[in-house]
Design an enzyme around this catalytic site. Structure first.
Site, mmCIF file in Angstrom:
data_model
loop_
_atom_site.group_PDB
_atom_site.id
_atom_site.type_symbol
_atom_site.label_atom_id
_atom_site.label_comp_id
_atom_site.label_asym_id
_atom_site.label_seq_id
_atom_site.Cartn_x
_atom_site.Cartn_y
_atom_site.Cartn_z
ATOM 1 N NE ARG A 89 11.538 0.097 -4.667
ATOM 2 C CZ ARG A 89 10.721 0.785 -3.877
ATOM 3 N NH1 ARG A 89 11.197 1.523 -2.909
ATOM 4 N NH2 ARG A 89 9.415 0.733 -4.069
ATOM 5 C CE LYS A 146 5.061 4.733 1.196
ATOM 6 N NZ LYS A 146 5.873 3.721 0.527
ATOM 7 N N PRO A 151 0.831 -1.213 0.000
ATOM 8 C CG PRO A 151 -0.397 -1.338 1.971
ATOM 9 C CD PRO A 151 0.739 -1.961 1.236
ATOM 10 C CD GLU A 152 3.543 3.583 -3.957
ATOM 11 O OE1 GLU A 152 3.720 4.805 -3.847
ATOM 12 O OE2 GLU A 152 4.045 2.899 -4.854
#
Ligand code: ZN
Length: 291
Positions: free
Chosen positions: A281, A59, A2-3
């Site tokens: 990434r 977050k 989840p962002e």
């Protein structure tokens, strides 16, 4: 994982469902990994507290709690002692419960009779008769309690002014993508939304932050907020699926313009989207639209 938009959506969904409710008792499983505060401290902080509000910080999901903990009712005694007890009780009055979902964590509000999912690490029984459960198969999620004023660090991307945003990045020697992911600068911007923001701003992920013009940083500031806001607006319609049911349902997502589209044609110019690896990434960009 989840962002920020997903966490915002989940926090809003939880707020709608449990704000005003009171935690009656807490069960915590035997796995230590998700616990950033000792189990006993989490339980005693939550029990007897009213959930004032649930919101997002970076977050993290933040439960604002109010009310003295049940275990520390002031006892009658000598004046001095009573004074101290009362002070201790008043310190207990407000607290925060912080939940980080990690990769696979989820929060479920359900009836007590609902099937107990595997990997349930915490169950809070609520005065309304429902239960709030934290489930996390991979255990990268984190649970902790604070006595108030929880600060996840960094600046909130939806609230940052253009001036402040430019200040954060203009002297950074790292690639702009890495700077966007640095949680000490902006909190909560993850890989997908960083790529999408850079595409909209026309900036390549590998550009050094310090080499980007003031005007381009201004464009990036607008792009980050626009991308996050759009995703939150879309997420809002799937709250009930995620929070109420077993949480397997995903979110309606923004149609990604670059993220995960390596080799596919750019939606603006048809050039093939490229992928580079930056600090481990994947970063996706259009070599023509982004300079
Ligand atoms: Zn393009």
């Amino acid at each position: 994982m989840p962002e920020l938009p997903e966490v915002e959506t989940i926090a809003r969904g939880l707020d709608k469902r449990v704000a005003g409710d009171t935690v009656e008792s807490v069960w915590i499983g035997s796995k230590q990994q998700p616990l950033k505060s000792p189990a006993g401290v989490i339980a005693s902080t939550l029990e007897g507290k009213r959930i004032v509000r649930v919101h997002r910080a970076g977050k993290h999901i933040v439960f604002d709690l109010e009310g003295a903990a049940r275990a520390s009712q002031p006892k009658k005694g000598a004046r001095g002692v009573r004074g101290q007890t009362r002070q201790a009780a008043s310190l207990q009055r407000s607290a925060q419960w912080i939940v980080h979902l990690g990769m696979t964590g989820r929060m479920v509000v359900c009836e007590p009779a609902a099937d107990l999912a595997k990997h349930t690490h915490l169950i809070a029984k609520l005065a309304s008769g429902r239960e709030l459960r934290f489930i996390d198969p991979r255990m990268f999620g984190k649970l902790s309690v604070h006595s108030g004023g929880f600060d996840p660090g960094g600046v909130e991307p939806l609230e940052v002014s253009e001036e402040r945003f430019v200040e954060l990045f203009r002297r950074r020697k790292t690639p702009i993508k890495s700077a966007l992911l640095n949680q000490k600068l902006l909190r909560g911007v993850g890989n997908i939304y960083a790529d999408e923001s850079l595409f909209r701003a026309g900036i390549r992920p590998r550009r050094r932050a310090a080499a980007i013009t003031r005007e381009q940083l201004g464009r990036l500031h607008r792009a980050v907020r626009e991308v996050l806001r759009e995703a939150i607006a879309l997420g809002g319609s799937s709250i009930s699926d995620y929070v109420d049911a077993d949480g397997e349902e995903g979110f309606f997502q923004l149609q990604h313009r670059v993220y995960g589209r390596e080799g596919e044609p750019c939606l603006a110019c048809q050039t093939a989207i490229r992928r580079v690896v930056l600090a481990g990434r994947s970063s996706h960009y259009c070599p023509k639209c982004q300079k």
